[in-house]
Motif scaffolding. Sequence first.
Motif, PDB file in Angstrom:
ATOM      1  N   LEU A 193       0.841  -1.192   0.000  1.00 37.27           N
ATOM      2  CA  LEU A 193       0.000   0.000   0.000  1.00 37.27           C
ATOM      3  C   LEU A 193       0.879   1.246   0.000  1.00 37.27           C
ATOM      4  O   LEU A 193       1.923   1.279   0.651  1.00 37.27           O
ATOM      5  N   ASP A 194       0.445   2.248  -0.734  1.00 41.43           N
ATOM      6  CA  ASP A 194       1.169   3.515  -0.766  1.00 41.43           C
ATOM      7  C   ASP A 194       0.775   4.299   0.478  1.00 41.43           C
ATOM      8  O   ASP A 194      -0.270   4.947   0.520  1.00 41.43           O
ATOM      9  N   ASP A 195       1.614   4.239   1.513  1.00 38.67           N
ATOM     10  CA  ASP A 195       1.299   4.912   2.772  1.00 38.67           C
ATOM     11  C   ASP A 195       2.152   6.161   2.988  1.00 38.67           C
ATOM     12  O   ASP A 195       2.344   6.610   4.115  1.00 38.67           O
ATOM     13  N   ARG A 196       2.655   6.724   1.890  1.00 44.94           N
ATOM     14  CA  ARG A 196       3.459   7.931   2.017  1.00 44.94           C
ATOM     15  C   ARG A 196       2.623   9.109   2.502  1.00 44.94           C
ATOM     16  O   ARG A 196       1.428   9.175   2.254  1.00 44.94           O
ATOM     17  N   ARG A 197       3.267  10.023   3.185  1.00 42.73           N
ATOM     18  CA  ARG A 197       2.606  11.216   3.712  1.00 42.73           C
ATOM     19  C   ARG A 197       3.327  12.464   3.215  1.00 42.73           C
ATOM     20  O   ARG A 197       4.450  12.395   2.738  1.00 42.73           O
ATOM     21  N   GLY A 198       2.632  13.605   3.331  1.00 46.63           N
ATOM     22  CA  GLY A 198       3.254  14.853   2.961  1.00 46.63           C
ATOM     23  C   GLY A 198       2.869  15.357   1.587  1.00 46.63           C
ATOM     24  O   GLY A 198       3.423  16.338   1.094  1.00 46.63           O
ATOM     25  N   GLY A 199       1.924  14.696   0.945  1.00 48.26           N
ATOM     26  CA  GLY A 199       1.480  15.135  -0.365  1.00 48.26           C
ATOM     27  C   GLY A 199       0.058  14.679  -0.598  1.00 48.26           C
ATOM     28  O   GLY A 199      -0.638  14.273   0.340  1.00 48.26           O
ATOM     29  N   PRO A 200      -0.426  14.730  -1.841  1.00 54.81           N
ATOM     30  CA  PRO A 200      -1.774  14.245  -2.132  1.00 54.81           C
ATOM     31  C   PRO A 200      -1.899  12.777  -1.727  1.00 54.81           C
ATOM     32  O   PRO A 200      -1.051  11.958  -2.058  1.00 54.81           O
ATOM     33  N   GLU A 201      -2.950  12.458  -1.014  1.00 53.17           N
ATOM     34  CA  GLU A 201      -3.124  11.099  -0.500  1.00 53.17           C
ATOM     35  C   GLU A 201      -4.448  10.527  -0.965  1.00 53.17           C
ATOM     36  O   GLU A 201      -5.445  11.255  -1.085  1.00 53.17           O
ATOM     37  N   ILE A 202      -4.450   9.240  -1.255  1.00 50.47           N
ATOM     38  CA  ILE A 202      -5.666   8.540  -1.654  1.00 50.47           C
ATOM     39  C   ILE A 202      -6.286   7.901  -0.424  1.00 50.47           C
ATOM     40  O   ILE A 202      -5.629   7.153   0.294  1.00 50.47           O
ATOM     41  N   ARG A 203      -7.516   8.195  -0.182  1.00 50.22           N
ATOM     42  CA  ARG A 203      -8.215   7.638   0.974  1.00 50.22           C
ATOM     43  C   ARG A 203      -9.123   6.490   0.547  1.00 50.22           C
ATOM     44  O   ARG A 203      -9.736   6.551  -0.484  1.00 50.22           O
TER      45      ARG A 203
END
Length: 203
Positions: A193-203
């Motif tokens: 899963l793409d769990d990166r933070r600090g930018g546009p995020e998919i919920r």
Amino acid sequence: MIRTRIAYLLIGCATASLTRCSPVDRVPATVHVQQEHTDWSTGLIAYEATWPDKFGIGRPADKKFIDRWDIDVRPDGKGLPKGRGLAKNGAAVYRKKCASCHGANGYEGPEDKLVTDPTGGNTIGNYWPYATTIFDYVRRAMPFDAPGSLTDQEVYDITAYLLYLNGIIEEGHVITEESLPRVEMPAKKRYVLDDRRGGPEIR
């Protein structure tokens, strides 16, 4: 040599005198651009004012029409229709509607390989992370010359057959809207899963 230089000077002076700008020519180019933009915008607004509220193209999309296109299937199985598929039934459908593009065994081509074989390469058997994607893609995009023409029953059977050819399920395994999402694809562990933070995020 001196005469040649004098000739060049005379030609240069004559050319300069011919290209001297008059006061009108010295108006900045930006003024002309702004004027052209204003004229264009005004003309467009006037043209849009002549448009009707409706152009009489197409027809309203009723629920039946929308339901025909609202057929996406999610990894958890949401969107799957009721049904059951068997590999032995899918073999007959595959030979009739799929083999001409994907080969008799799913890897000879000329189009994409569907079945993993000794020659390697990415296939649905070793690359796709969710079994439900097979159903979703086959139903909406296959066969190539008549996409969307397969019945749900045919799609269930083909899905079962492809999973069987890839060694993911047994030949007698029954594929249903409940069992298909539970099929564990070999490639699933390769995805995170793409769990990166600090930018546009998919919920």
